[in-house]
Enzyme design. Sequence first.
Site, PDB file in Angstrom:
ATOM      1  CB  SER A 144       4.603  -6.668   8.506  1.00  0.00           C
ATOM      2  OG  SER A 144       5.741  -6.058   7.854  1.00  0.00           O
ATOM      3  CE1 TYR A 157       3.404  -9.381   3.493  1.00  0.00           C
ATOM      4  CE2 TYR A 157       4.675  -7.391   4.623  1.00  0.00           C
ATOM      5  CZ  TYR A 157       4.249  -8.886   4.549  1.00  0.00           C
ATOM      6  OH  TYR A 157       4.338  -9.730   5.850  1.00  0.00           O
TER       7      TYR A 157
END
Length: 271
Positions: A144, A157
């Site tokens: 990501s 995250y």
Amino acid sequence: MPLKDFTQKTAVVTGGASGIGLALAAELSQRGCNVALVDCRADRLQEAQRQLVTSGRHVTTHECDIGDFAQVEALCEAVSQAHGHVHLLINNAGVSVAGPFLETSLADFDWLMRVNFWGTVYCCKAFLPRLLNEPEAHVVTMCSSFGLLGFAGKSAYSASKFAVRGFSEALRMELAGTSTGLTVVYPGPVQTNILRDGRTASEAQRQAETEFLSSRAIPATRVARQVARGIQRNAARVRLSLDYAAIDWLTRLSPALAQAGGAWAARRMPF
């Protein structure tokens, strides 16, 4: 050695019942690959299998919590019995936690790391010996932009994706000279279930983040096509979307400037 031909190969796709995982499974099956769909949602697995059976490939479904190594070991045995060989491991499954660090519980941190990081490690640990027994094999790991630059409200995250990135880059070096390649994918914003199924500090934040993502999302089918090409080239990285390109470029040019820019952007986000 790149996995150039998908015909009659077997791919294990975690998080394969929806989103990017399902798009990847569809793309690979269209290219001749048999598929083992892995997900923790049995209801979604049934629908995903119905969508793929028209490809004529051998498609099996496996309910599994990849954050539990005992379940991953059992999954590996089940896939081997169902397909005989495994040539491709797609580490796609992931969950999201959003909110300020002080409002994020340690239980949520643990849940997220167990799936995003340990799930990737567990799947590699279980399946890699089988991949290395094949003349050509490959591992794909979904990362990501939060694995390139930490972002406010995404401390958990970001931590998981930085960990996944570091693990994957180290593993690719270890696999150099073997029959198995490894590609890290930075897919860009894609409309998936990760935010709807994730944990947030408030429902208002979940809604705002979901709407923001939807406005910038690229099709999961585009991600799948690019990943398939990356596998065939044994690419170290596959990066999609202009947003990710800009973040990647800026973090390389000036980490301090990238952090300042990220802080500026975070203050203007609707969540």
